[in-house]
Design an enzyme around this catalytic site. Structure first.
Site, PDB file in Angstrom:
ATOM      1  N   GLY A 180      12.874  -1.113   0.498  1.00 32.31           N
ATOM      2  CA  GLY A 180      12.542  -2.272   1.321  1.00 32.31           C
ATOM      3  C   GLY A 180      11.431  -3.123   0.730  1.00 32.31           C
TER       4      GLY A 180
ATOM      5  N   ASP B 164      -0.032  -6.586  -0.623  1.00 27.98           N
ATOM      6  CA  ASP B 164       0.365  -5.188  -0.805  1.00 27.98           C
ATOM      7  C   ASP B 164       0.322  -4.777  -2.274  1.00 27.98           C
ATOM      8  OD1 ASP B 164       0.719  -4.622   1.879  1.00 27.98           O
ATOM      9  OD2 ASP B 164       2.873  -5.013   1.850  1.00 27.98           O
TER      10      ASP B 164
ATOM     11  N   LYS C 171       7.978  -8.942   6.887  1.00 29.14           N
ATOM     12  CA  LYS C 171       7.452  -9.436   5.616  1.00 29.14           C
ATOM     13  C   LYS C 171       8.468 -10.337   4.921  1.00 29.14           C
ATOM     14  CE  LYS C 171       4.579  -5.366   4.765  1.00 29.14           C
ATOM     15  NZ  LYS C 171       4.325  -4.224   3.864  1.00 29.14           N
TER      16      LYS C 171
ATOM     17  N   GLY D 289      -2.019   6.210   2.343  1.00 27.46           N
ATOM     18  CA  GLY D 289      -1.780   4.823   2.709  1.00 27.46           C
ATOM     19  C   GLY D 289      -3.005   4.100   3.230  1.00 27.46           C
TER      20      GLY D 289
ATOM     21  N   GLY E 186      12.446   4.604  -1.540  1.00 27.09           N
ATOM     22  CA  GLY E 186      12.645   3.497  -0.614  1.00 27.09           C
ATOM     23  C   GLY E 186      13.063   2.228  -1.328  1.00 27.09           C
TER      24      GLY E 186
ATOM     25  N   TYR F  32      -0.133   5.903   6.580  1.00 28.63           N
ATOM     26  CA  TYR F  32      -1.538   6.191   6.867  1.00 28.63           C
ATOM     27  C   TYR F  32      -1.734   6.853   8.229  1.00 28.63           C
ATOM     28  CZ  TYR F  32      -1.035   1.561   9.019  1.00 28.63           C
ATOM     29  OH  TYR F  32      -0.587   0.489   9.745  1.00 28.63           O
TER      30      TYR F  32
ATOM     31  N   ASN G 233       2.954 -10.537   3.505  1.00 31.27           N
ATOM     32  CA  ASN G 233       2.314  -9.815   4.598  1.00 31.27           C
ATOM     33  C   ASN G 233       1.097 -10.554   5.139  1.00 31.27           C
ATOM     34  OD1 ASN G 233       0.666  -9.315   2.336  1.00 31.27           O
ATOM     35  ND2 ASN G 233      -0.058  -7.387   3.196  1.00 31.27           N
TER      36      ASN G 233
END
Length: 197
Positions: free
Chosen positions: A65, A40, A4, A166, A63, A148, A25
């Protein structure tokens, strides 16, 4: 995912949101040029809205990222501009994105008290990485776990409030991709059925 961010130098243009988040994405071909989008952020906001969540007070993001950057942008849309960002190492690119977004996260390592008073927990960690947090997340009113597969995660199973998986985020970000690529409304319910099938 690392791609990404890695795709950005290969694009001819990108949306302001993809630029600010430093993650694209979706690549749409327009007149032979590559245009980057980030769906996203929409996926997160729409997945939460589907479960009745339209605002956030004290949010915690696990997270640091690309997906965490999208989560920060989504939280800004939900009215939370000072979330807690739980990371293991310094997230320089994520902090730079936060600055572009007008978000000022507090960066911490995980301790159980990080979740005290949290009304929305967003895990952007890969499968299994958030498992150690699961025992402490039972009282969190709303959880969005971007994983997910496999589902449910340990975190998703432990949470007792509203749990958004997800797959719901994936559905809504993919619907936006369909709209960007075709210029037509996405067949959301058909997509939802395919996702469940």
């Amino acid at each position: 995912m690392p791609l990404k961010q890695a795709v950005l130098p290969l694009l001819d243009s990108c949306s302001p949101q993809a630029r600010d988040v430093a993650a694209a994405n979706t690549v749409v071909l327009r007149d032979g040029r590559r245009h980057g989008e980030n769906t996203d952020v929409h996926g997160i906001v729409a997945a939460l809205a589907e479960h009745g969540v339209s605002s956030a007070g004290r949010a915690v993001v696990l997270g640091g990222g690309a997906t965490a950057r999208s989560a920060l942008a989504a939280l800004r849309e939900l009215g939370c501009t000072a979330p807690v960002l739980v990371v293991r190492s310094s997230p320089d690119e994520t902090l730079a994105a936060a600055s572009r977004l007008g978000v000022t996260p507090t960066v911490v390592a995980f301790t159980p008290d990080v979740l005290d008073g949290c009304d929305l927990l967003v895990s952007t960690l890969p499968s299994g990485a958030a498992d150690p947090v699961a025992p402490y997340a039972t009282a969190v009113p709303v959880l969005l776990d971007v994983v997910y597969d496999p589902w449910p995660t340990a975190l998703g199973s432990a949470a007792r409030g509203v749990v958004v998986g997800g797959a719901t985020m994936l559905l809504h970000q993919a619907a936006r991709q369909v709209e960007l690529m075709t210029g037509l409304p996405a067949p959301l319910e058909a997509m939802r059925a395919a996702l469940k099938g």
